[in-house]
Design an enzyme around this catalytic site. Structure first.
Site, PDB file in Angstrom:
ATOM      1  N   ASP A  89       4.282   9.253   6.390  1.00  0.00           N
ATOM      2  CA  ASP A  89       5.590   9.821   6.698  1.00  0.00           C
ATOM      3  C   ASP A  89       6.520   9.382   5.575  1.00  0.00           C
ATOM      4  O   ASP A  89       6.687   8.178   5.329  1.00  0.00           O
ATOM      5  CB  ASP A  89       6.124   9.286   8.027  1.00  0.00           C
ATOM      6  N   HIS A 146      -2.357   6.401   5.248  1.00  0.00           N
ATOM      7  CA  HIS A 146      -3.643   6.961   5.651  1.00  0.00           C
ATOM      8  C   HIS A 146      -4.316   7.683   4.488  1.00  0.00           C
ATOM      9  O   HIS A 146      -3.716   7.910   3.443  1.00  0.00           O
ATOM     10  CB  HIS A 146      -3.440   7.915   6.833  1.00  0.00           C
ATOM     11  N   SER A 252       7.892   1.246   1.081  1.00  0.00           N
ATOM     12  CA  SER A 252       7.982   1.455  -0.345  1.00  0.00           C
ATOM     13  C   SER A 252       7.551   2.861  -0.718  1.00  0.00           C
ATOM     14  O   SER A 252       8.045   3.827  -0.163  1.00  0.00           O
ATOM     15  CB  SER A 252       7.153   0.403  -1.075  1.00  0.00           C
TER      16      SER A 252
END
Length: 285
Positions: A89, A146, A252
């Site tokens: 995200d 992921h 980050s």
């Protein structure tokens, strides 16, 4: 004012501040921890409806909250062997072609793939004339990272460096930002060639963790470290698309590199566009 904000980052003790924040974020402070989490949720408009545990009192430390797990099914993984999905995200900071070994950092700023990859010229050559995407994770985002596709880990590289903030303002004003900040480079072999997934550290990013190695940083140092992994056997690291591969404890940036003519970006890709882990962002060419 923007110049002052950026200038201060050259003067603050980045590593000492990050160590301090990391310790505080790992502290079990009871009601104080809960109060800080509640403030953070409100300040950054964090969507706790998606979290597996939505009650702030569930989390014993701020870090537990920050790397919170999502409910099953809220990030479905786009199907299709040729579909490459967003690893996090985030929002799209930059994307495009790697030209003359350079990646775009921001308007007017580029940096080299070789520097990003820890100075390894042979490795950088694998991505010559390829493509890249840079994804910025804001404080409100889900901070687990992921796999965008199936991959077998070939190499992991820890590259020490600075800990500048990686927000858009800093990206526009600090030369070679992503090639000078601390980072962990993960090289995967995939059905469409090599892929790099780079996790970039920043100010107050307390740690970077990987599912196969645990905490890679801290401790921090001044030496580039490399670990090679076998393609088969008990020591092999094979991950499927959508599987968690790492996490930031305070967030980050994630950078992907792809080989020449290996992918084409999805039509949904645009500068500044929000991304959701598991949604398509490229396709095998």
């Amino acid at each position: 004012m923007d110049k002052i904000k950026v200038g201060l980052q050259y003067w603050i003790p980045q590593h000492a501040l990050t160590r301090l924040v990391g310790k505080l974020a790992s502290a079990r402070a009871g009601s104080l921890t809960t109060a800080i989490i509640r403030w953070f949720i409100k300040q950054y408009n964090v969507n706790m409806d998606e979290a597996l545990h939505s009650d702030p009192t569930h989390f014993k430390t701020f870090n537990e909250f920050f790397v919170r797990e999502l409910k099953a099914g809220v990030r479905p993984i786009a199907e299709g062997e040729k579909v490459i999905t967003h690893p996090a995200d985030a929002c799209v900071s930059q994307f495009g072609a790697i030209e003359y070994g350079k990646l775009i950092q921001a308007k007017g700023h580029t940096y080299s793939a070789q520097e990003l990859l820890g100075g390894d010229a042979k490795l950088a050559e694998e991505f010559r004339d390829g493509d890249f995407a840079t994804l910025y994770l804001s404080p409100r985002d889900y901070h687990r990272v992921h796999m965008p596709c199936d991959g077998t880990l070939r190499q992991m590289i820890y590259v020490p460096g600075d800990l500048f903030s990686v927000n858009p303002l800093t990206a526009e004003n600090v030369p070679n930002l992503f090639a000078r900040n601390e980072r962990v480079v993960c090289i995967f072999d995939t059905e469409f060639g090599p892929m790099a997934q780079v996790l970039v550290g920043a100010t107050i990013v307390g740690s970077i963790e990987l599912v196969w190695a645990g905490t890679v940083t801290p401790p921090r140092g001044n030496t580039v470290y490399r670990w090679d992994y076998p393609a088969n056997g008990n020591q092999a690291v094979v991950l499927k698309k959508g599987e968690e591969m790492g996490r930031f404890k305070l967030g980050s940036t994630v950078i992907n590199l792809f080989a020449k003519q290996a992918i084409r970006f999805d039509d949904s890709m645009a500068l500044g566009a929000p991304t959701r882990m598991g949604e398509p962002y490229a396709h095998q060419a």
